[in-house]
Scaffold this active site. Structure first.
Site, PDB file in Angstrom:
ATOM      1  N   ARG A   1      25.809 -54.259  64.078  1.00  0.00           N
ATOM      2  CA  ARG A   1      26.709 -53.104  64.139  1.00  0.00           C
ATOM      3  C   ARG A   1      26.793 -52.489  65.530  1.00  0.00           C
ATOM      4  NH1 ARG A   1      22.979 -53.356  60.620  1.00  0.00           N
ATOM      5  NH2 ARG A   1      23.401 -53.780  58.425  1.00  0.00           N
TER       6      ARG A   1
ATOM      7  N   PRO B   1      37.723 -44.777  48.045  1.00  0.00           N
ATOM      8  CA  PRO B   1      36.910 -45.851  48.641  1.00  0.00           C
ATOM      9  C   PRO B   1      36.359 -46.788  47.574  1.00  0.00           C
ATOM     10  CG  PRO B   1      36.350 -43.731  49.614  1.00  0.00           C
ATOM     11  CD  PRO B   1      37.245 -43.442  48.452  1.00  0.00           C
TER      12      PRO B   1
ATOM     13  N   ASP C   1      33.813 -49.728  46.845  1.00  0.00           N
ATOM     14  CA  ASP C   1      32.695 -50.603  47.167  1.00  0.00           C
ATOM     15  C   ASP C   1      32.296 -51.349  45.903  1.00  0.00           C
ATOM     16  OD1 ASP C   1      31.403 -48.709  45.639  1.00  0.00           O
ATOM     17  OD2 ASP C   1      29.670 -48.559  46.953  1.00  0.00           O
TER      18      ASP C   1
ATOM     19  N   LYS D   1      37.079 -50.005  53.313  1.00  0.00           N
ATOM     20  CA  LYS D   1      36.093 -49.143  52.671  1.00  0.00           C
ATOM     21  C   LYS D   1      35.531 -48.121  53.644  1.00  0.00           C
ATOM     22  CE  LYS D   1      31.748 -48.141  51.053  1.00  0.00           C
ATOM     23  NZ  LYS D   1      30.466 -47.863  51.739  1.00  0.00           N
TER      24      LYS D   1
ATOM     25  N   ASN E   1      26.492 -53.160  54.779  1.00  0.00           N
ATOM     26  CA  ASN E   1      25.443 -54.110  54.388  1.00  0.00           C
ATOM     27  C   ASN E   1      24.053 -53.574  54.706  1.00  0.00           C
ATOM     28  OD1 ASN E   1      27.377 -56.099  53.565  1.00  0.00           O
ATOM     29  ND2 ASN E   1      27.696 -56.567  55.724  1.00  0.00           N
TER      30      ASN E   1
END
Length: 293
Positions: free
Chosen positions: A179, A238, A240, A221, A125
């Site tokens: 994070r 992956p 996204d 992901k 994000n």
């Protein structure tokens, strides 16, 4: 791949399928700075080097032959035949032909495992300029100075043992946001030996993915990006928002499609090279904003 080495300069002669801008700016890595057209500062493996494209050659300043042979040749994936790889991906897929034609100079970088893991945790994000800034902040606070280029001092990415001293408040001050707690958990699991690259290398794909996902904040992901960009698991795809958009747009008539179905399509089309296919498609979709209208 032919190259010459002289006075801490590596000259890669007319490399096939290798363009600095397409490789560095396709979303797979974050420690680089553009300083001119097709000229960059690249920070990896405790070194800051400059690399530029000139007369079809790639010229890297700041590396001797031993360093290049030991780590950087593999970092740039220079021993892989990308012409053969791309031919296989494009053989029966007109869409992939267009994606590859759009950026034929993309190569998958084989990055340091710990730095790649922390970088993609930070990427969640987040916009690329901010991702790069946060990684730079962490390196400046906890890493070591490794050189000055054009008046800018660059720092190594810290080791897990060094980052073990970082607490939530300190990391939050470096703009990591929510994070921070994920970084702390990743560091703890690595320094304790709970997660080891050497063990991941020996696991099946599913085992390795599930092990990475025991880290707080690491979902499929992020795990797949780490598997692809630092553990050489080219069989991962992956997924996204951009991959979902481009796959739905071209392969599912623009209809909303579950990721499981997208994965099945990738398995069928690209086999164990789908990680490379993903990067061509991701770059193609993100640059052209495919599927956003």
């Amino acid at each position: 791949m032919e190259y010459t080495s002289l006075n801490n300069t590596i000259i890669i002669r007319q490399p096939d399928s290798f363009r600095l801008s397409e490789t560095l700016e396709c979303g797979q890595c974050f420690r680089f700075e553009k300083i001119a057209e097709e000229e960059y500062v690249i920070i990896a493996f405790g070194r800051a080097v400059t690399a530029k494209e000139e007369d079809g050659n790639i010229i890297i300043n700041g590396l001797d032959k031993d360093e290049f042979e030991l780590k950087w040749k593999h970092y740039f994936d220079l021993e892989r035949d990308y012409a053969l790889l791309k031919a296989g991906l494009c053989e029966n897929d007109e869409i992939m032909r267009e994606a590859v034609k759009f950026a034929p100079g993309i190569r998958i970088l084989n990055q340091d495992f710990f730095e790649c893991l922390i970088s993609f945790i930070i990427s969640q994000n987040n916009r690329i300029p901010m991702i790069k800034k946060v990684i730079s902040n962490i390196s400046e606070k906890y890493g070591e100075p490794i050189g000055e280029i054009n008046g800018v001092t660059y720092y190594s990415f810290p080791s897990p043992e060094t980052l073990k001293n970082a607490d939530n408040e300190s990391l939050m001050a470096l703009k990591t946001g929510f994070r921070a707690k994920y970084i702390i958990d990743a560091v703890q699991k690595i320094t304790s030996g709970e997660i080891q690259k050497e063990k991941l290398d020996k696991m099946t794909l599913e085992e390795a993915r599930n092990t990475l996902m025991t880290i707080k904040g690491v979902g499929p992901k992020v795990a797949d990006c780490v598997l692809l960009f630092s553990l050489e698991r080219s069989e991962v795809f992956p997924k996204d928002v951009w991959i979902k958009r481009v796959m739905e747009y071209f392969y599912f008539n623009g209809e909303d499609t579950k990721k499981e179905e997208i994965q099945k399509k990738a398995d069928a089309l690209y086999g164990n090279m789908q990680g490379f296919a993903q990067q061509y498609l991701f770059n193609y979709a993100r640059t052209l904003k495919i599927g956003t209208k």
